[in-house]
Write a protein that holds these residues in place. Structure first.
Motif, PDB file in Angstrom:
ATOM      1  N   UNK A  50       0.820  -1.214   0.000  1.00  0.00           N
ATOM      2  CA  UNK A  50       0.000   0.000   0.000  1.00  0.00           C
ATOM      3  C   UNK A  50       0.851   1.258   0.000  1.00  0.00           C
ATOM      4  N   UNK A  51       2.074   1.175   0.509  1.00  0.00           N
ATOM      5  CA  UNK A  51       2.985   2.315   0.489  1.00  0.00           C
ATOM      6  C   UNK A  51       3.781   2.385  -0.814  1.00  0.00           C
ATOM      7  N   UNK A  85      -3.700   2.940   5.222  1.00  0.00           N
ATOM      8  CA  UNK A  85      -2.464   3.140   4.470  1.00  0.00           C
ATOM      9  C   UNK A  85      -2.745   3.242   2.976  1.00  0.00           C
ATOM     10  N   UNK A  86      -3.646   2.402   2.489  1.00  0.00           N
ATOM     11  CA  UNK A  86      -3.978   2.416   1.061  1.00  0.00           C
ATOM     12  C   UNK A  86      -4.694   3.719   0.681  1.00  0.00           C
ATOM     13  N   UNK A  87      -5.589   4.189   1.529  1.00  0.00           N
ATOM     14  CA  UNK A  87      -6.315   5.437   1.258  1.00  0.00           C
ATOM     15  C   UNK A  87      -5.351   6.612   1.226  1.00  0.00           C
ATOM     16  N   UNK A 107     -13.807   7.351  -6.325  1.00  0.00           N
ATOM     17  CA  UNK A 107     -13.692   6.270  -5.330  1.00  0.00           C
ATOM     18  C   UNK A 107     -13.647   6.839  -3.920  1.00  0.00           C
ATOM     19  N   UNK A 108     -12.899   7.911  -3.731  1.00  0.00           N
ATOM     20  CA  UNK A 108     -12.832   8.520  -2.396  1.00  0.00           C
ATOM     21  C   UNK A 108     -14.208   9.033  -1.959  1.00  0.00           C
ATOM     22  N   UNK A 124     -11.028  11.981   4.074  1.00  0.00           N
ATOM     23  CA  UNK A 124     -11.241  13.423   3.935  1.00  0.00           C
ATOM     24  C   UNK A 124      -9.952  14.155   3.576  1.00  0.00           C
ATOM     25  N   UNK A 125      -8.848  13.755   4.206  1.00  0.00           N
ATOM     26  CA  UNK A 125      -7.564  14.386   3.894  1.00  0.00           C
ATOM     27  C   UNK A 125      -7.126  14.068   2.460  1.00  0.00           C
ATOM     28  N   UNK A 126      -7.388  12.843   2.027  1.00  0.00           N
ATOM     29  CA  UNK A 126      -7.038  12.465   0.654  1.00  0.00           C
ATOM     30  C   UNK A 126      -7.854  13.289  -0.346  1.00  0.00           C
TER      31      UNK A 126
END
Length: 531
Positions: A50-51, A85-87, A107-108, A124-126
């Protein structure tokens, strides 16, 4: 997989990452394929994948589809740490490859359904990261969800837009004029199916944009009004049994009032009311009758002379209905009378000689429409008698209310709380103001050539005044259902459930597509929103 096998896999991932991170080394595709494959491995390998997938994504455009799908699979994992982590990595997929941003924003938007606070914060941050990178594409993708059939996703997106996007409009909407125009178009497109509360939210936001601000051109002010008129369905076939449409009409007429103050024409609304609502006034509920008369009274100062001439006969006919010619044991609806008298003054002030043939006045303007050679004495006598009856009744009622003030102190002491005290005082003072206004409105009408109280001679309508004690208890409160038509039904609507959003379920429902084609296009939903 045994612990030793898992450790070997994680070690292999670190090797892939180190080689790909070496600025002088080659970017070997097989290394990145190995990282993508690890997204289907163990918990530790998934977390590391995910990273690494977003970190090296830009170097392998031929593997973009596989990489994005792997990252989205990780966003649906059962383990919270992997999902978060993925988000967090999703915005990196767009940083150097902006063509993927609409899909990731889409998607978000769906992931706003997350229930864990850590996960919601990550989503929300993404999204905010995407909005700062490309506000136009991000907002376009988010607003697709406002038209979505998925009620739960739609609700979460609207909350995010209201709480996170709208407050940051100054930062996000750049270049200002271009972006304000774009978001206006997105909102207008989304208004096909909204609740009353949602519509008010959008209108409040639009009125805060610079293109609709204090220095806005007249055509922009007219555009605001046209948005409200469109929501009111003024071109629709009117059906008096369609209570939802009537609710919308009342709500929209109320929301249009501050736009009239800025110079927009209320002609379309007034003509619709005159043609469709006033002829069936008796068929409306008591609540809607009051809503209509209050809104009509507040709109009347902004009527044109032509609209005033058209509306005056209907207004006068209704006024006579509630002003009996003879004393009667039936109660007079003083609020109705106040509304209609106020509207009469406002309309008559714009076309005074129209009242010659309606009320038998002798107002001279020098125009043929004065009709001074005709005998309307019977109409004048009838109108004077009705004015006298309602005046005498209002005086008696006002006297009773004044006497009741003596008992008011005892009732205030007996009241259990501040709210009860405020209600008691409001009822008494409102009745006093209503009767006082009626007396002020009837007095000048006894003249053969009266001076109508329009323009600068306006009287403050009784419900527009608020006692200081009540104001402190109800600061910031909007009109109630009986005041403005927004009412307790705001927020419900046909075709849009009011149930709480469900949980994220089995986490297998992310739509990977972009645009309305994936989600079924325009659904042609009924405009019968419950206001």
């Amino acid at each position: 997989m045994t612990p030793s096998e898992e450790a070997a896999l994680v070690e292999k991932l670190y090797e892939f990452g180190q080689r790909l991170a070496d600025p002088s080394g080659p970017k070997v595709e097989s290394d990145y394929v190995g990282i993508i494959s690890a997204a289907k491995g163990t918990s530790k390998s998934k977390q590391l994948a995910a990273q690494l997938i977003p970190r090296f994504f830009k170097h392998f455009p031929n593997l973009s589809s596989e990489a994005i799908n792997a990252q989205l699979d990780l966003c649906e994992e059962d383990e919270l740490g992997i999902r978060v982590q993925a988000i967090r990595g999703l915005p990196l997929l767009c940083k150097d490859t902006p063509r993927h941003l609409p899909k990731i924003a889409d998607v978000l938007g769906q992931l706003l359904l997350a229930e864990e606070s850590l996960e919601k914060d990550a989503v929300q941050k993404a999204l905010m990261s995407l909005l700062r990178q490309d506000p136009k594409a991000s907002l376009t993708a988010l607003f697709e969800h406002v038209e979505s059939p998925d009620e739960n996703v739609r609700e979460k997106v609207l909350i995010f837009v209201r709480e996170k996007v709208f407050p940051m409009k100054t930062e996000l909407l750049k270049p200002q004029e271009e972006m304000e125009r774009h978001v206006t178009d997105l909102i207008k497109k989304s208004l096909q199916d909204v609740t009353g509360a949602e519509f008010k939210m959008f209108m409040d936001f639009l009125k805060g944009l610079s293109i609709f601000g204090e220095k806005a051109a007249p055509e922009r002010i007219q555009e605001l009004l046209e948005i409200v008129e469109g929501q009111a369905d003024l071109d629709a076939q009117f059906n008096v049994s369609d209570t939802d449409h009537i609710d919308r009409l009342m709500s929209c007429l109320y929301l249009a009032l501050p736009i009239y103050v800025r110079g927009a024409s209320n002609s379309k609304f007034l003509n619709y009311i005159n043609k469709h609502l006033l002829p069936v006034f008796d068929k409306l509920s008591d609540e809607k009758k009051l809503d209509l008369l209050k809104n009509l009274a507040e709109s009347s100062p902004y009527a044109s002379a032509q609209d005033a001439r058209s509306l005056l006969p209907s207004n006068l006919q209704l006024l006579k209905k509630y002003m009996p010619r003879r004393k009667t044991s039936e109660e007079i609806n003083y609020t109705f009378v106040e509304c209609l008298l106020y509207t009469f003054h406002q309309l008559a002030s714009k076309t005074p000689n129209t009242t010659n043939s309606l009320c038998g006045y002798k107002i001279v303007t020098g125009q043929p429409s004065d009709r001074l050679g005709e005998d309307f004495s019977d109409l004048h006598k009838d109108f004077m008698e009705r004015l006298t009856v309602v005046e005498e009744s209002a005086k008696v009622t006002k006297k009773k209310l004044t006497q009741a003030i003596g008992e008011f102190g005892k009732a205030m002491v007996a009241a259990k709380d501040d709210a009860a005290k405020s209600e008691l005082q409001a009822k008494t003072t409102l009745g006093m103001r209503t009767c006082s206004n009626i007396l002020s409105l009837t007095q000048p009408l006894h003249e053969k050539s009266p001076t109508f109280l329009g323009g600068d001679k306006k009287i403050t309508l009784s419900w527009k005044e608020t006692p200081k004690t009540v104001a402190s208890a109800n600061a910031g409160v909007k009109r109630t259902a009986s005041d403005n038509g927004l009412g307790s039904t705001v927020g419900g609507k046909k075709g849009r459930g009011t149930e709480n959003p469900s949980s994220f379920g089995n986490r297998g429902g992310l739509s990977r597509g972009i645009g309305r084609g994936i989600r079924g296009g325009w659904r042609g939903r009924s405009r019968g929103r419950g206001y």
